[in-house]
Design a protein around this motif. Structure first.
Motif, PDB file in Angstrom:
ATOM      1  N   THR A 186      41.738  39.624  41.910  1.00 42.78           N
ATOM      2  CA  THR A 186      41.913  38.381  41.164  1.00 42.78           C
ATOM      3  C   THR A 186      40.699  38.101  40.283  1.00 42.78           C
ATOM      4  OG1 THR A 186      43.181  37.520  43.039  1.00 42.78           O
ATOM      5  CG2 THR A 186      42.502  35.943  41.363  1.00 42.78           C
ATOM      6  N   ALA A 187      39.520  38.214  40.863  1.00 41.19           N
ATOM      7  CA  ALA A 187      38.305  37.993  40.078  1.00 41.19           C
ATOM      8  C   ALA A 187      38.155  39.056  39.000  1.00 41.19           C
ATOM      9  CB  ALA A 187      37.087  38.003  40.999  1.00 41.19           C
ATOM     10  N   THR A 218      39.946  38.173  36.021  1.00 42.17           N
ATOM     11  CA  THR A 218      39.258  37.076  35.330  1.00 42.17           C
ATOM     12  C   THR A 218      38.092  37.570  34.491  1.00 42.17           C
ATOM     13  OG1 THR A 218      39.846  35.532  37.103  1.00 42.17           O
ATOM     14  CG2 THR A 218      38.020  34.911  35.656  1.00 42.17           C
ATOM     15  N   PHE A 256      39.612  30.261  44.349  1.00 40.30           N
ATOM     16  CA  PHE A 256      39.911  30.185  42.919  1.00 40.30           C
ATOM     17  C   PHE A 256      40.451  28.812  42.520  1.00 40.30           C
ATOM     18  CE2 PHE A 256      40.002  34.622  44.062  1.00 40.30           C
ATOM     19  CZ  PHE A 256      39.314  35.233  43.023  1.00 40.30           C
ATOM     20  N   ALA A 313      43.735  33.859  38.178  1.00 46.01           N
ATOM     21  CA  ALA A 313      42.988  34.658  37.210  1.00 46.01           C
ATOM     22  C   ALA A 313      43.257  34.185  35.788  1.00 46.01           C
ATOM     23  CB  ALA A 313      43.358  36.133  37.363  1.00 46.01           C
TER      24      ALA A 313
END
Length: 785
Positions: A24-25, A28, A145, A458
């Protein structure tokens, strides 16, 4: 082989949690890192604070400059100034493996790591409250998040706090529910070290959590655990004292802590603030300096949106679980968020509004959401969807169509940006409807829900990053590398190697001196010595988060030894010392005339009370005539300093007298001025006993000797004066961080106690296991036989 790895990952919950957060990061940050070839920047505080702060702190550790830092404003306590930003962060410690100037390449990967740690820590807490750990993973993703993390992207050090906060609740639960000793103390030590200031607010939350989670559920049993809980809490703080104690001691000098809420302002916010709080929960996080609605900019960290689901599951939980501790706690926290005085409890009763504690209720909201997702059929999802949808519609309608003022047709200032947040909120509600209501029993439901949460989380964060770069294109990663990092490096090469001067920057927010390791007169940080605040308050230019010296205060140029002025604008009538092109623009360095060295003598003095009666516009000039001392020190300086004649205050200000005063101060100045890791030294020759003034901020950690003999340091309006004798004087100032020695001692003793405490607890636990006894009461009974 790949299938085998995937199977192994699935079998290890924490490894799977790490991978989900990393993916997910990665969605991003990696696109931006690829586009900008590894460089990362955002806007404002991130570029001009986080990058210079980390460069300075990294270099300070490697050069042993750990006590007094000359590149932080006029000079400041290093540990006190950076304990809030860098020193307690394990991620900063990891960055020490790399060169200081590498930080802009390193911060992107560190962000990824912070999100992964936050997700795993949250998972460790949430998994206790669900039967299927997969739902704890979704809840952990929502926490890591959340809108709080996204809105605070520009505050890099806030993410350290978010990453480790769940460990406090893990430790407390293990202590109270499982009777496992040591976990809570260790969690307290970690969080108190990571950020002492945020930890103060976390203590308030822990007290509420203990009361609502434990005392309200089983008062007698929990009350018996209270002494041990307090003991472990104090033990944890004790272990953190090596940094915690000096940081607290330093921060207590900051006048911003003296602000207080009075009268009705303690009970209610204005309408805009309530709307912002509601928006923070219902809609995705906005961009701090470029808000889409309500405020043009807002640096309060208002963000609590859970990706995809928003507050839908939380509302469903509140409706159904009316006797649960989660419901009681979240309602109490909501009430506290809406009352200024109660809200300020999480920020040391500061009068300024901040929502920088919202990550705490976000964790509870994530827990409630995980529990609802696991038992979808038991909760009124339909009612929650309708309620949340109506609340969003009403908020959007009010912000879009209700007149905001006579000149503003609505509260929406950035329509495209607001429409994006509104559309994603709507998309989240629709997805929640299908996931939680329409297709709640479909095959692979968890995979669909997890995937959508990851994409939403994200996507929202990536949108904010891309939007920031588009709006503030002059602060692109490449531009910041040129204007901050490379400019600072070049300044260090161009400026002279002598040590008896300072520089000033045309924009005090650049913090270039931190990068170049150069003494300066201005900085962009609120964490500086209290004596600096005292000085600027006295001259009628109160300091907040930046040092902004009015151009009309030209007397401060010689007074503060401001020899060089750095700007991007060519100036006529000034002596150009050097100029260079940094890759983005041209930097000009001008040399100021009539600048005094950092140490010089005075003949006259004024008391602080007398100085306060001088017209504000004349005070900067009076500083060149007389040193300012407290009334209590008048007897101390008698015979060495004389009261300033009234005629010099009334008839001899400015004009030719300005130059005469500079000549008078230059008559006896310190030579061979040398800065070191532990202070500074200088030589001075005088014709009779008197006091020498150093424009170095006063601090109780300073000690001074003259010709090897200890002398008293007097606080001279935030600076320092010491007595000298006739002839040659060797002056030595040595700095020791206040509270550091005591902090080291307390930490060492606490660590020994912790080791013995945990070992003893482990022995008792092993003994009980051998005897087949479940608790200490049975063990006592067994000993009788």
């Amino acid at each position: 082989m790949i299938r085998l790895w995937i199977r192994k990952i699935k079998q290890h919950d924490y490894l799977l949690m790490f991978c989900l957060c990393f993916a997910t990061a990665g969605l991003t940050f990696i696109p931006e890192l690829v586009i900008h070839k590894g460089l990362f920047s955002l806007v404002g505080d991130f570029n001009y604070q986080q990058i210079p702060f980390n460069i300075l702190s990294n270099r300070a550790f490697k050069t042993g400059d750990l006590f007094w830092n000359w590149s932080t404003d006029l000079g400041s306590n290093f540990i006190g100034s950076y304990s809030f930003y860098t020193l307690g962060s394990p991620f900063f410690w990891l960055s020490l493996l790399f060169p200081p100037m590498f930080f802009q390449y390193l911060v992107g990967p560190l962000f990824l790591l912070k999100y992964c740690v936050a997700g795993m820590a949250a998972f460790a807490y949430l998994r206790r409250y669900v039967r299927d750990s997969r739902y704890a993973m979704i809840g952990a993703l929502l926490y890591a998040f959340s809108g709080f993390s996204t809105v605070n992207l520009m505050f890099n050090h806030f993410h350290d706090v978010v990453a480790f906060f769940p460990l406090l609740l893990v430790g407390l639960d293990r202590l109270v529910l499982d009777k496992r000793s040591g976990w809570f103390a260790a969690a307290v030590a970690i969080n108190a070290t990571v950020n002492f200031f945020f930890f103060m607010g976390e203590v308030v939350f822990l007290l509420l959590y203990f009361c609502v989670r434990f005392l309200a559920e089983d008062f007698k049993k929990s009350l018996r655990r209270l002494p041990k809980t307090f003991f472990e809490g104090l033990l944890g703080i004790g272990m953190a004292c090596i940094l915690f104690l000096p940081a607290v001691y330093f921060t207590l000098q900051n006048p911003r802590l003296d602000q207080w809420l009075y009268g009705p302002s303690a009970l209610t916010f204005d309408g805009s603030r309530y709307l912002e709080i509601i928006k923070a929960v219902l809609m995705p996080a906005d961009i701090m300096p470029h808000q889409s609605a309500i405020y043009l900019s807002d640096f309060t960290s208002s963000g609590a949106y859970l990706p995809l689901f928003g507050p839908v599951a939380v509302v469903a939980f509140v409706i159904a679980a009316k006797r649960s501790w989660q419901r009681r706690l979240i309602l109490i926290l909501a009430a506290m968020a809406c009352v200024p005085l109660l809200n300020s409890f999480f920020y040391l009763l500061n009068a300024s509004y901040y929502a920088r504690w919202f990550y705490m209720p976000v964790l509870i909201m994530s827990l409630m959401t995980a529990q609802v997702l696991e038992n979808r059929a038991r909760y009124p999802i339909g009612k929650a969807l309708i309620g949340t949808g109506m609340a969003n519609a009403l908020l959007a309608a009010f912000l879009l169509f209700y007149p905001w003022s006579l000149s503003e047709k609505s509260a929406v200032f950035q329509m495209n940006q607001f429409n994006f947040y509104l559309c994603t909120t709507t998309a989240g509600l629709i997805a929640s409807y299908y996931l939680l209501h329409r297709f709640s029993a479909i095959r692979h439901w968890w995979r669909w829900a997890t995937g959508l949460v990851m994409v939403f989380a994200a996507g929202l964060a990536l949108f904010n990053i891309v939007a920031m770069h588009a709006i503030y294109d002059y602060q692109s990663p490449e531009a910041i590398d040129d204007t901050v990092v490379k400019t600072g490096q070049q300044l260090a090469k161009v400026l002279p190697k002598s040590e008896n001067y300072r520089i000033s920057i045309s924009d005090g927010g650049w913090n270039l001196a931190m990068v170049s390791a150069t003494p300066t007169v201005n900085s962009f940080t609120s964490m500086v010595n209290g004596s600096i605040f005292q000085f600027y308050q006295s001259i009628g230019a109160p300091r907040a988060v930046k040092t902004i010296v009015p151009d009309s205060y030209y007397g401060l140029i010689p007074f503060l030894s401001n020899r060089y002025y750095v700007t991007t604008v060519p100036m006529s009538g000034k002596k150009l010392y050097a100029h260079f092109y940094n890759g983005y623009n041209t930097i000009y360095i001008y040399e100021n005339k009539d600048v005094l060295p950092i140490g010089f003598t005075y003949k006259y003095y004024l008391t602080e009370k007398q100085f306060s009666k001088v017209p504000i516009l004349n005070r900067h000039l009076v500083l060149l005539k007389a040193v300012i001392i407290p009334q209590s020190e008048v007897k101390t300086v008698a015979g060495l300093l004389e009261p300033l004649p009234q005629t010099q205050l009334t008839n001899q200000i400015g004009g030719k007298y300005y130059h005469q005063d500079i000549v008078a101060r230059r008559a006896e100045t310190a030579s061979d001025f040398h800065r070191s890791n532990k202070g500074f030294s200088a030589n001075l020759r005088v014709d009779q006993p008197k006091y020498v003034f150093f424009s170095v901020p006063y601090d109780k950690g300073w000690r001074a000797t003259v010709n090897g003999l200890s002398v008293k340091i007097i606080n001279a309006d935030g600076f320092m004066i010491v007595p000298v004798t006739t002839g040659n004087n060797r002056i030595q100032f040595t700095y020791q961080t206040p509270g550091l020695t005591a902090g080291i001692l307390v930490s060492a003793v606490s660590l020994l106690l912790f080791t013995g405490y945990v070992s003893h607890s482990a022995f008792l636990r092993k003994r009980r296991k051998q005897l087949g006894i479940k608790d200490a009461a049975h063990l006592d009974h067994a000993k009788k036989f």
